[in-house]
Design a protein around this motif. Sequence first.
Motif, PDB file in Angstrom:
ATOM      1  N   ASN A  67       0.818  -1.205   0.000  1.00 25.58           N
ATOM      2  CA  ASN A  67       0.000   0.000   0.000  1.00 25.58           C
ATOM      3  C   ASN A  67       0.857   1.263   0.000  1.00 25.58           C
ATOM      4  O   ASN A  67       0.563   2.216  -0.702  1.00 25.58           O
ATOM      5  N   TYR A  68       1.905   1.255   0.827  1.00 22.44           N
ATOM      6  CA  TYR A  68       2.781   2.426   0.858  1.00 22.44           C
ATOM      7  C   TYR A  68       3.495   2.607  -0.481  1.00 22.44           C
ATOM      8  O   TYR A  68       3.658   3.720  -0.970  1.00 22.44           O
ATOM      9  N   HIS A  69       3.919   1.514  -1.076  1.00 24.65           N
ATOM     10  CA  HIS A  69       4.593   1.584  -2.372  1.00 24.65           C
ATOM     11  C   HIS A  69       3.664   2.218  -3.411  1.00 24.65           C
ATOM     12  O   HIS A  69       4.102   3.035  -4.236  1.00 24.65           O
ATOM     13  N   ALA A  70       2.417   1.871  -3.380  1.00 23.13           N
ATOM     14  CA  ALA A  70       1.449   2.408  -4.342  1.00 23.13           C
ATOM     15  C   ALA A  70       1.262   3.919  -4.197  1.00 23.13           C
ATOM     16  O   ALA A  70       0.902   4.594  -5.157  1.00 23.13           O
ATOM     17  N   LEU A  71       1.524   4.463  -3.015  1.00 17.66           N
ATOM     18  CA  LEU A  71       1.379   5.903  -2.806  1.00 17.66           C
ATOM     19  C   LEU A  71       2.492   6.703  -3.492  1.00 17.66           C
ATOM     20  O   LEU A  71       2.360   7.903  -3.694  1.00 17.66           O
ATOM     21  N   GLN A  72       3.594   6.055  -3.816  1.00 16.03           N
ATOM     22  CA  GLN A  72       4.724   6.658  -4.541  1.00 16.03           C
ATOM     23  C   GLN A  72       5.307   7.886  -3.838  1.00 16.03           C
ATOM     24  O   GLN A  72       5.634   8.884  -4.475  1.00 16.03           O
ATOM     25  N   ILE A  73       5.456   7.804  -2.518  1.00 13.92           N
ATOM     26  CA  ILE A  73       6.071   8.932  -1.806  1.00 13.92           C
ATOM     27  C   ILE A  73       7.364   8.549  -1.099  1.00 13.92           C
ATOM     28  O   ILE A  73       8.086   9.424  -0.659  1.00 13.92           O
ATOM     29  N   MET A 103       1.596  12.448  -3.648  1.00 10.87           N
ATOM     30  CA  MET A 103       1.235  11.041  -3.459  1.00 10.87           C
ATOM     31  C   MET A 103       0.005  10.750  -4.296  1.00 10.87           C
ATOM     32  O   MET A 103      -0.729  11.662  -4.661  1.00 10.87           O
ATOM     33  N   THR A 104      -0.204   9.504  -4.576  1.00 14.25           N
ATOM     34  CA  THR A 104      -1.316   9.131  -5.444  1.00 14.25           C
ATOM     35  C   THR A 104      -2.666   9.248  -4.748  1.00 14.25           C
ATOM     36  O   THR A 104      -3.672   9.458  -5.400  1.00 14.25           O
ATOM     37  N   SER A 105      -2.703   9.091  -3.402  1.00 16.59           N
ATOM     38  CA  SER A 105      -3.978   9.169  -2.692  1.00 16.59           C
ATOM     39  C   SER A 105      -3.769   9.691  -1.270  1.00 16.59           C
ATOM     40  O   SER A 105      -3.259   8.965  -0.409  1.00 16.59           O
ATOM     41  N   LEU A 164      -3.622   8.989   4.674  1.00 19.65           N
ATOM     42  CA  LEU A 164      -4.149   9.371   5.982  1.00 19.65           C
ATOM     43  C   LEU A 164      -4.688   8.155   6.739  1.00 19.65           C
ATOM     44  O   LEU A 164      -4.470   8.023   7.951  1.00 19.65           O
ATOM     45  N   ALA A 165      -5.378   7.261   6.044  1.00 18.50           N
ATOM     46  CA  ALA A 165      -5.915   6.061   6.692  1.00 18.50           C
ATOM     47  C   ALA A 165      -4.796   5.156   7.191  1.00 18.50           C
ATOM     48  O   ALA A 165      -4.828   4.681   8.338  1.00 18.50           O
ATOM     49  N   LEU A 166      -3.789   4.903   6.359  1.00 16.20           N
ATOM     50  CA  LEU A 166      -2.674   4.038   6.758  1.00 16.20           C
ATOM     51  C   LEU A 166      -1.909   4.614   7.941  1.00 16.20           C
ATOM     52  O   LEU A 166      -1.647   3.930   8.929  1.00 16.20           O
ATOM     53  N   GLU A 167      -1.534   5.882   7.845  1.00 20.12           N
ATOM     54  CA  GLU A 167      -0.729   6.497   8.902  1.00 20.12           C
ATOM     55  C   GLU A 167      -1.514   6.702  10.191  1.00 20.12           C
ATOM     56  O   GLU A 167      -0.970   6.548  11.279  1.00 20.12           O
ATOM     57  N   THR A 168      -2.783   7.042  10.083  1.00 21.84           N
ATOM     58  CA  THR A 168      -3.606   7.201  11.283  1.00 21.84           C
ATOM     59  C   THR A 168      -3.754   5.864  11.991  1.00 21.84           C
ATOM     60  O   THR A 168      -3.597   5.781  13.214  1.00 21.84           O
ATOM     61  N   GLY A 169      -4.006   4.805  11.238  1.00 20.05           N
ATOM     62  CA  GLY A 169      -4.106   3.471  11.831  1.00 20.05           C
ATOM     63  C   GLY A 169      -2.814   3.054  12.500  1.00 20.05           C
ATOM     64  O   GLY A 169      -2.805   2.546  13.630  1.00 20.05           O
ATOM     65  N   PHE A 170      -1.680   3.271  11.828  1.00 18.55           N
ATOM     66  CA  PHE A 170      -0.386   2.918  12.398  1.00 18.55           C
ATOM     67  C   PHE A 170      -0.125   3.694  13.681  1.00 18.55           C
ATOM     68  O   PHE A 170       0.298   3.136  14.699  1.00 18.55           O
ATOM     69  N   THR A 171      -0.394   5.002  13.653  1.00 22.05           N
ATOM     70  CA  THR A 171      -0.150   5.835  14.835  1.00 22.05           C
ATOM     71  C   THR A 171      -1.031   5.411  16.005  1.00 22.05           C
ATOM     72  O   THR A 171      -0.574   5.357  17.152  1.00 22.05           O
TER      73      THR A 171
END
Length: 102
Positions: free
Chosen positions: A1-7, A71-73, A78-85
Motif C-alpha cells: 500500500n505504501y509503495h502504491a502511494l509513490q512517496i 502522493m497518489t492518494s 491518511l488512513a494508513l498512517e492514522t491506523g499505524f499511529t
Amino acid sequence: NYHALQIYRSEVLIPFGVAAMAVQAVIISWAYPRLFPSRGAVLRDGLLFGLLMGALSWSFTTLAVAAKYPMTSIPDYLALETGFTLVQFLIVGPLIALAFRD
C-alpha cells in the motif's frame, strides 16, 4: 500500500530511522514523568499519555507529510498512517506508564 502511494524511496536509510527512534525515545521518556508525576493508574495514565504523544506524532508524521509530499492518494495515506499511529501509541503509552510505575 505504501509503495502504491509513490512517496517513499525504494531503499530506506536505516541509520536515519534508528536515529529518529532514539530521539523519540529520549523525548518520550523525559516527558512521561513530568506530565504524570503522581503515577496513578498505569493503564489510564498510559492511554492518556499515548493519546497525547500520538496526537503530537500524528500531526507531524501524517498531516504535515500529506501537506508537503506528492502522493497518489491522500485519503489512503491518511488512513494508513492514522491506523499505524493509533496502534503504535495504544501500545507505547501503557508500556511507558508501566516502566515508570512505583
